[in-house]
Design a protein around this motif. Structure first.
Motif, PDB file in Angstrom:
ATOM      1  N   ALA A 262      38.572  32.496  21.180  1.00 27.44           N
ATOM      2  CA  ALA A 262      38.575  32.960  22.569  1.00 27.44           C
ATOM      3  C   ALA A 262      38.568  31.785  23.542  1.00 27.44           C
ATOM      4  O   ALA A 262      39.288  31.782  24.549  1.00 27.44           O
ATOM      5  N   ALA A 263      37.753  30.756  23.247  1.00 24.52           N
ATOM      6  CA  ALA A 263      37.700  29.592  24.130  1.00 24.52           C
ATOM      7  C   ALA A 263      39.026  28.850  24.144  1.00 24.52           C
ATOM      8  O   ALA A 263      39.475  28.356  25.193  1.00 24.52           O
ATOM      9  N   ALA A 264      39.681  28.759  22.974  1.00 24.95           N
ATOM     10  CA  ALA A 264      40.984  28.083  22.920  1.00 24.95           C
ATOM     11  C   ALA A 264      42.031  28.835  23.733  1.00 24.95           C
ATOM     12  O   ALA A 264      42.876  28.223  24.387  1.00 24.95           O
ATOM     13  N   VAL A 265      41.986  30.157  23.713  1.00 26.16           N
ATOM     14  CA  VAL A 265      42.923  30.952  24.516  1.00 26.16           C
ATOM     15  C   VAL A 265      42.701  30.675  25.997  1.00 26.16           C
ATOM     16  O   VAL A 265      43.648  30.472  26.770  1.00 26.16           O
ATOM     17  N   VAL A 266      41.431  30.637  26.423  1.00 24.20           N
ATOM     18  CA  VAL A 266      41.120  30.389  27.837  1.00 24.20           C
ATOM     19  C   VAL A 266      41.657  29.030  28.276  1.00 24.20           C
ATOM     20  O   VAL A 266      42.320  28.901  29.317  1.00 24.20           O
ATOM     21  N   THR A 267      41.381  27.984  27.483  1.00 24.31           N
ATOM     22  CA  THR A 267      41.811  26.653  27.900  1.00 24.31           C
ATOM     23  C   THR A 267      43.325  26.473  27.803  1.00 24.31           C
ATOM     24  O   THR A 267      43.917  25.741  28.605  1.00 24.31           O
ATOM     25  N   ASN A 268      43.961  27.124  26.838  1.00 20.03           N
ATOM     26  CA  ASN A 268      45.420  27.023  26.761  1.00 20.03           C
ATOM     27  C   ASN A 268      46.090  27.713  27.936  1.00 20.03           C
ATOM     28  O   ASN A 268      47.105  27.236  28.442  1.00 20.03           O
ATOM     29  N   LEU A 269      45.548  28.836  28.365  1.00 20.46           N
ATOM     30  CA  LEU A 269      46.093  29.499  29.553  1.00 20.46           C
ATOM     31  C   LEU A 269      46.015  28.575  30.764  1.00 20.46           C
ATOM     32  O   LEU A 269      46.968  28.443  31.538  1.00 20.46           O
TER      33      LEU A 269
END
Length: 458
Positions: free
Chosen positions: A28-35
């Motif tokens: 979930a954190a990786a999705v947030v930062t990639n966005l």
């Protein structure tokens, strides 16, 4: 007697067995930062141009981020194996949040100076140097069992999907509200991701054995790295492959698109096609578990030569998009296989140091290749340079396949090993003395977590 009602299923019960709490938080954190980060990459370039900068200034800001990233990678890997990895990740996220937040303030309140933008980009590069090895080590230590390949495939699919969405959304927002607000959103994304990562549970990770110092840790990491021919062989391979792919996509691709394909829009669709291919490749790897991990993965590296060849011809836009899509699928097969091999073969306490050597090998030659792309075009011609890139990819991949460890490394499954499944010799016992594995999938905008982004291959 009436039996008690079954307790309602908890959220953890609704997750697959391999998707534990730490894995879910990391994804979930990786999705947030990639966005946020993929939009910020676009915003930073337009912020430089809006401040009166030139294309050369855009390159200087990009270099200001890359140079400290390369310089601090090995230290970041050693620190992540000495300290709790989630603490290193959170601290790196705080640094990135502050640097992007200040960048946003400068853009929104006035005209930022070039040196200021370079300084803030450099701070972001330092943050990524510490974050990348810690994040990869944390992810590898989170997944267990024979479902590791599926878990890595879902993680990469989530990241690649977020990268595609973040780039599209970021480009639209830069046009609508300006680059400053996109940079501010990226700073907020780092803050949210850092908060999520602060809840990671590291109680399952054995307590670190204190070494005699940072230099001894780096030597042990080098011994782990250099003692495995499959590891350093593939990292050396991708140090060149990542470099020539970056030169083809960052320098030659836009030029070919402008002169033969109709401009930036077809080139953007081709890059989007690559991203869509990586998502499809991750879906494939959720079901396919090749027995010969690296052999199967490296066979799928050969198609990485196709985009350079397509640009050299050049193919029409629709054909280039199809080539990029197919390449995205194939390289994702390698990426998941690579992560699975690292997870299976590398001791947990050395994950981050090995990852740091992997990152260093994957990124070190990229600035050199992109800076030499122009002179190479002048000396040999653009088509010849692109054919040369394609030839190097094929040649290096074929050479690495000659290594016995690459051909023979098998996927291990729980339970007794049968004689019919030959394995590599047991891992050597390592002493705290002197340690390639490419975690960087070459792609238009790759990184395990686009907080810096990598493009890394694995």
């Amino acid at each position: 007697m009436t039996s008690p009602a079954a307790p309602p299923s908890s959220p953890a019960r609704r997750r697959p067995p391999w998707a534990g709490r730490n894995y879910s938080l990391l994804t979930a954190a990786a999705v947030v930062t990639n966005l946020g980060s993929n939009g910020a990459l676009i915003a930073a370039s337009f912020a430089v141009l809006a401040a009166g900068g030139t294309a050369g200034d855009v390159g200087l800001v990009a270099a200001a981020r890359t140079v400290p990233l390369i310089l601090f990678l090995l230290i970041g890997g050693a620190v992540a194996d000495r300290l709790p990895r989630h603490h290193v990740m959170v601290a790196a996220n705080v640094l990135s949040c502050v640097s992007q937040g200040l960048f946003a303030v400068l853009v929104l309140t006035g005209t930022p100076q070039l040196w200021q933008m370079m300084l803030l980009a450099g701070l972001g590069g330092v943050g990524q140097a510490f974050f990348g090895p810690a994040a990869e080590g944390m992810l590898l230590s989170t997944v267990t069992g024979e479902q590791a390949g599926r878990a890595f495939a879902v993680f990469r699919m989530s990241m690649n999907g977020a990268a595609i969405g973040g780039a599209a959304l970021g480009g639209a927002m830069v046009a609508a509200v300006g680059p400053g607000w996109v940079l501010a959103i990226d700073a907020a994304a780092f803050a949210v991701a850092g908060a999520m990562r602060s809840f990671l549970d590291v109680s399952h990770i054995p307590e670190r054995v204190r070494s005699s110092g940072l230099v001894a840790d780096l030597r042990a990491g080098w011994q782990e790295f250099s003692s495995r021919p499959w590891l350093w062989g593939i990292v050396v391979q991708f140090s060149v492959i990542n470099a020539v792919v970056a030169a083809a996509e960052a320098v030659y691709g836009p030029l070919v698109a402008r002169e033969h394909l109709g401009g930036a829009a077809p080139w953007g669709l081709a890059l989007a096609g690559f991203g869509a291919g990586t998502v499809c490749g991750a879906v494939l790897m959720m079901r396919w578990k090749p027995r010969r991990l690296l052999f199967s993965g490296l066979l799928c590296v050969f198609p990485l030569a196709m985009p350079s060849a397509a640009l050299a011809i050049p193919l029409p836009a629709w054909a280039l998009i199809a080539v990029m899509f197919a390449t995205g699928i194939s390289i994702e097969v390698f990426g998941v296989s690579w992560m699975t091999a690292l997870h299976q073969e590398i001791p947990e306490d050395k994950f981050s140091r090995v990852s740091a050597y992997d990152w260093l090998g994957s990124l070190a030659m990229v600035p050199i290749a992109t800076s030499l792309a122009g002179p190479a075009e002048d000396a040999f011609g653009r088509s010849e340079a692109l054919w040369g890139s394609a030839g190097l990819i094929v040649l290096l991949t074929a050479l690495v396949l000659l290594l016995p460890d690459v051909r023979n490394l098998r996927r291990r499954t729980p339970g007794p090993v049968t004689a019919a499944a030959p394995e590599l010799s047991p891992e050597p016992t390592l002493t705290p003395l002197p340690a390639p594995s490419p975690s960087a999938t070459p792609s238009p905008a790759a990184s395990p977590d686009a907080e810096g982004p990598v493009g890394r291959h694995g």
